[in-house]
Scaffold this active site. Structure first.
Site, short mmCIF file in Angstrom:
data_model
loop_
_atom_site.label_atom_id
_atom_site.label_comp_id
_atom_site.label_asym_id
_atom_site.label_seq_id
_atom_site.Cartn_x
_atom_site.Cartn_y
_atom_site.Cartn_z
N GLU A 1 68.94 39.81 -35.48
CA GLU A 1 68.15 40.29 -36.61
C GLU A 1 67.97 41.80 -36.53
O GLU A 1 67.41 42.30 -35.55
CB GLU A 1 66.81 39.57 -36.63
CG GLU A 1 66.93 38.07 -36.77
CD GLU A 1 65.69 37.32 -36.33
OE1 GLU A 1 64.62 37.97 -36.21
OE2 GLU A 1 65.76 36.10 -36.11
N GLU B 1 66.82 31.81 -35.15
CA GLU B 1 67.17 31.92 -33.73
C GLU B 1 68.09 30.79 -33.28
O GLU B 1 69.00 31.01 -32.46
CB GLU B 1 65.90 31.94 -32.87
CG GLU B 1 65.15 33.27 -32.90
CD GLU B 1 64.43 33.53 -34.21
OE1 GLU B 1 64.14 34.70 -34.52
OE2 GLU B 1 64.15 32.54 -34.94
N GLN C 1 64.86 39.00 -31.21
CA GLN C 1 64.04 40.19 -31.42
C GLN C 1 62.82 40.28 -30.50
O GLN C 1 62.48 41.36 -30.01
CB GLN C 1 63.60 40.23 -32.88
CG GLN C 1 63.19 41.59 -33.36
CD GLN C 1 63.11 41.64 -34.87
OE1 GLN C 1 62.14 41.14 -35.45
NE2 GLN C 1 64.10 42.22 -35.51
N PHE C 2 62.19 39.15 -30.23
CA PHE C 2 61.12 39.05 -29.23
C PHE C 2 61.30 37.73 -28.50
O PHE C 2 61.66 36.72 -29.10
CB PHE C 2 59.73 39.08 -29.88
CG PHE C 2 59.34 40.42 -30.44
CD1 PHE C 2 58.63 41.34 -29.66
CD2 PHE C 2 59.68 40.77 -31.73
CE1 PHE C 2 58.28 42.57 -30.17
CE2 PHE C 2 59.33 42.01 -32.25
CZ PHE C 2 58.63 42.91 -31.47
N ILE D 1 62.35 32.80 -29.09
CA ILE D 1 63.56 32.21 -28.55
C ILE D 1 63.51 30.68 -28.57
O ILE D 1 64.55 30.02 -28.48
CB ILE D 1 63.82 32.72 -27.12
CG1 ILE D 1 65.30 32.58 -26.75
CG2 ILE D 1 62.93 32.00 -26.11
CD1 ILE D 1 65.68 33.30 -25.47
N HIS E 1 54.22 38.19 -29.81
CA HIS E 1 55.16 39.26 -29.46
C HIS E 1 54.98 39.72 -28.02
O HIS E 1 55.34 40.85 -27.68
CB HIS E 1 54.97 40.47 -30.39
CG HIS E 1 55.22 40.19 -31.83
ND1 HIS E 1 54.29 39.60 -32.63
CD2 HIS E 1 56.32 40.41 -32.60
CE1 HIS E 1 54.78 39.48 -33.86
NE2 HIS E 1 56.00 39.95 -33.86
#
Length: 350
Positions: free
Chosen positions: A42, A73, A95-96, A100, A142
């Site tokens: 992303e 994801e 991205q974080f 995941i 995050h």
């Protein structure tokens, strides 16, 4: 694999880089030298990633080598598994690390088992990059540290760098590896360490380069720990941001401890750990993730199994708390000078 010989790290010219810049340089090198390497995720393309780790790479290598994906994801990792089986070397970015989990089934049930299920006919040489841990006031979604989930899965390798030098060399080694690698990047030190390493950063802090990084291609072998500093009072086992936290606290307290940066959690360099604990007789484990079933529990078990007759005190652990990640109390959640100092004092008293 690159055909050129790795640079001699003792002789190579260096540049002062932070971890983001070192990661970007590693990706640039691998894209240039291996046409099978592709980067996906992303906002990794035109925007260059939320933390700018892939900045400039799509412009340099094109949209078929560095490309954006939908916000999915499970799709990102699932496609990467297929690419790996086909013969490519995908480097998907999540991205974080907190995001995941939708791709966990693809990692556990497909990527980790590909070589075994196909009797070696297919492999899954993907490197899943993801920023993890706290330190940017990102809140519960995050800031998580889920490394223990992946160290539990046979077939996955888990890597956590703590310096720009290691981030570059380990990432190149991970991309070249024929097995799936989870590459967690501690975002608290992305832009360089901040003063004290364990205090809330000041409003004027803008980060600074994190260290000298050799130019060109080099690798750091997966499964090899680094002795950050030698000592005799105790062995400190840590990785990522906590290496810097531990070093700062120990220096402040004047303790002659040996600090081991694990670098690779799986496969772990148990020989280096064992040698150190046999010398010092005491062991302190530090990690940011929650305590229960954290990777520190595995480290404590390994040390007890292998070094029992050398231990002069119980293995100590300093970790995050067994709570949801506390946004407003982020800096109290981290292992810091108070809790680490108390653990050091207990070990020194025994």
């Amino acid at each position: 694999m690159l055909e050129e010989e790795p640079v001699s790290l003792a002789e190579a010219p260096t540049r002062s880089l932070n971890m983001i810049e070192a990661i970007n340089e590693a990706l640039d090198i691998m894209l240039a030298h291996d046409p099978d390497v592709v980067i996906m995720g992303e906002d990794v393309g035109y925007f260059g990633g939320v933390f700018r780790a892939t900045a400039g790479l799509q412009k340099k290598y094109g949209k078929t080598r560095v490309f954006d994906t939908p916000i999915s994801e499970c799709g990102i990792i699932g496609v990467a598994v297929g690419m790996g089986a086909y013969g490519l070397r995908p480097v998907p970015e999540i991205q974080f690390a907190d995001y995941i989990y939708p791709g966990l089934d693809q990692l556990v049930s497909e990527a980790a088992r590909m070589r075994y299920r196909s009797a070696g006919q297919f492999i899954a040489p993907l490197t899943v990059r993801s920023p993890f841990g706290g330190g940017i006031f990102g809140g519960q979604t995050h800031s998580q540290s889920p490394e223990a989930l992946f160290t539990h899965v046979a077939g996955l390798k888990t890597v956590v760098p703590s310096t720009p030098h290691d981030a570059k060399g380990l990432l190149i080694a991970a991309i070249e590896d024929n097995d799936p690698v989870i590459f967690f990047e501690p975002k608290r030190i992305y832009n360089g360490p901040f003063d004290g390493y364990y205090d809330r950063p000041s409003k004027t802090w803008k980060g600074h380069p994190g260290g000298e990084v050799p130019e060109g291609y080099y690798t750091i072998p997966l499964g090899k720990a680094r002795v950050v500093r030698e000592g005799s009072a105790m062995t400190v086992l840590a990785y990522g941001t906590m290496i810097h936290v531990a070093a700062a606290v120990l220096e402040e307290k004047g303790i002659d401890a040996e600090i081991i940066d694990l670098r690779t959690l799986v496969p772990i360099d148990i020989e280096t750990v064992e040698k150190s604990v046999e010398k010092t007789g005491k062991c302190l484990v530090i990690h940011e993730a929650t305590r229960t079933s954290g990777f520190g529990a595995e480290l404590a078990a390994l040390v007890q199994e292998r070094c029992f007759y050398h231990l002069e005190a119980p293995v100590e652990r300093v970790t995050g708390f067994d709570t949801p990640y506390p946004h407003s109390l982020e800096w109290a959640y981290f292992p810091g000078p108070v809790r680490i100092g108390e653990a050091i004092d207990r070990l020194m008293e025994d």
